[in-house]
Design an enzyme around this catalytic site. Structure first.
Site, PDB file in Angstrom:
ATOM      1  N   ARG A   1       0.851  -1.186   0.000  1.00 15.15           N
ATOM      2  CA  ARG A   1       0.000   0.000   0.000  1.00 15.15           C
ATOM      3  C   ARG A   1       0.887   1.237   0.000  1.00 15.15           C
ATOM      4  NH1 ARG A   1      -3.513  -2.751  -1.584  1.00 15.15           N
ATOM      5  NH2 ARG A   1      -5.570  -3.125  -0.666  1.00 15.15           N
ATOM      6  N   GLU A  21      -4.007   7.153  -4.929  1.00 18.66           N
ATOM      7  CA  GLU A  21      -4.292   6.618  -6.273  1.00 18.66           C
ATOM      8  C   GLU A  21      -5.582   7.226  -6.823  1.00 18.66           C
ATOM      9  OE1 GLU A  21      -4.171   2.334  -5.989  1.00 18.66           O
ATOM     10  OE2 GLU A  21      -2.152   2.372  -5.191  1.00 18.66           O
ATOM     11  N   HIS A  46      -0.967  -0.118  -9.870  1.00  8.03           N
ATOM     12  CA  HIS A  46      -1.621  -1.061  -8.941  1.00  8.03           C
ATOM     13  C   HIS A  46      -2.139  -2.293  -9.693  1.00  8.03           C
ATOM     14  CE1 HIS A  46      -3.912  -1.271  -4.850  1.00  8.03           C
ATOM     15  NE2 HIS A  46      -3.605  -2.477  -5.283  1.00  8.03           N
TER      16      HIS A  46
END
Ligand code: DGY
Length: 331
Positions: A246, A275, A293
């Site tokens: 993360r 994000e 991601h």
């Protein structure tokens, strides 16, 4: 005695899911699915929560205490499509008697594969090499051009030795790396032996001993900002940092500064704190490999994540405890 629950619960699904998952959801449940694949606004999520038995979010949905407080009485289960649940306020959900489930296990190998790809791409400078081909600046092979760093014999420091950390350790060992790890709990001797892994109780003691750091811990209040300027300073010169966990675990401004100063040799990042926004300071650096991601992004993995979501909902609607119910203090 199983609890009475709707046999065909109404689902509210926040994002487009793989076709096979959506088809099966339509067969088994009264599923409200999305036509568009964009994150929902808070107002749309509140409306969805009010009108469903089961809410199916993903990592892109912030399910905080205010949202849960505004959810109404109907929603009885949050069945997350994804393994990380840091975007869900578990305490608030549990206080309302709403269990939360996730999808562990099925994305382990895909994420570990992507970690190794990102690690190799970064230390072997693949992005720079590829760009030179595309922009026409490559003038042919040369003994001194595009040199990167050999990973065989180097020490990898894994932070967080859960399923994904262990899968990375296995791969790293096959590549000839020495594996070190920091985890709250030490692995059993047999597993440590198989992975050839050395445990460090103290993260700060491990960091000066490794050439590459790879982050695999969940995001919790304890790991938020774990890699701040002080901790990055504990690394030796010219170390690489890889993050497929993360974004919030790394202070991105401190990371950019450490890369700009040459203290760190490079970074491979698949996740970001805000994000889909990626700091310009990181985008500007040749020593950084950036991915959107995509650690779990395989056809197989995403389909299996969908199967897990469905299995959890089925078990719940049958009055049983879902197999992947997340407990508080899950990390
Ligand atoms: C997860 O499942 O938590 C991942 O970050 C999504 O790929």
């Amino acid at each position: 005695m199983p609890v009475q629950r709707p046999a065909r619960p109404k689902l509210f699904v926040t994002r487009r899911l793989p076709d096979a998952t959506e088809s099966r959801m339509n067969e088994l449940f009264e599923a409200v699915l999305r036509d568009q694949d964009t994150p929902l606004s808070r107002e749309e999520m509140v409306a969805g929560l009010h009108d469903c038995d089961v809410f199916v979010p993903t990592v892109t949905d912030e399910i905080d205490a205010d949202l849960i407080a505004a959810a109404g009485d109907r929603v009885k289960l949050i069945a997350n499509f994804g393994v990380g649940v840091d975007h869900i306020d578990l305490a608030a959900a549990h206080a309302r008697g709403i269990p939360v489930t996730n999808t562990p296990g099925v994305l382990t190998d895909d994420t570990a594969d992507m970690t190794m790809a990102l690690l190799l791409a970064t230390v072997r400078r693949m992005r720079v090499g590829e760009a030179s081909l595309r922009d026409g600046s490559w003038s042919g092979w040369a003994p001194t051009s595009l040199r990167g760093t050999r990973i065989g014999g180097k020490s990898l420091g894994i932070v967080g030795m859960g399923r994904i950390g262990r899968a990375v350790a296995l791969r790293a060992r096959t590549f000839g790396m020495k594996v070190h790890y920091h985890n709250r709990h030490r692995l059993p001797d047999t597993v440590e032996g198989q992975l050839g892994a050395t445990w460090w109780d103290d993260l700060d003691a491990m960091l000066p001993e490794v050439d590459i750091v790879s982050i695999h811990c969940p995001l919790t209040p304890e790991t938020d900002g774990l890699f701040d300027a002080t901790r990055l300073a504990r690394l030796r010169e010219h170390v690489y940092l890889i993050n497929t966990a993360r974004g919030e675990i790394v202070d991105e401004a401190a990371l950019a500064a450490a890369l700009e100063s040459g203290k760190l040799a490079g970074a491979g990042l698949d996740v970001f704190a805000d994000e889909p926004n990626v700091p310009d300071a990181l985008k500007a650096l040749d020593s950084v490999t950036l991915l959107p991601h995509m650690g779990s992004a395989t056809f197989e993995g995403r389909q299996q994540m969908g199967e897990k979501v469905i299995t959890n909902i089925r078990a719940w609607s049958d009055g049983h405890r879902p197999p992947d119910q997340v407990l508080e203090g899950w990390a």
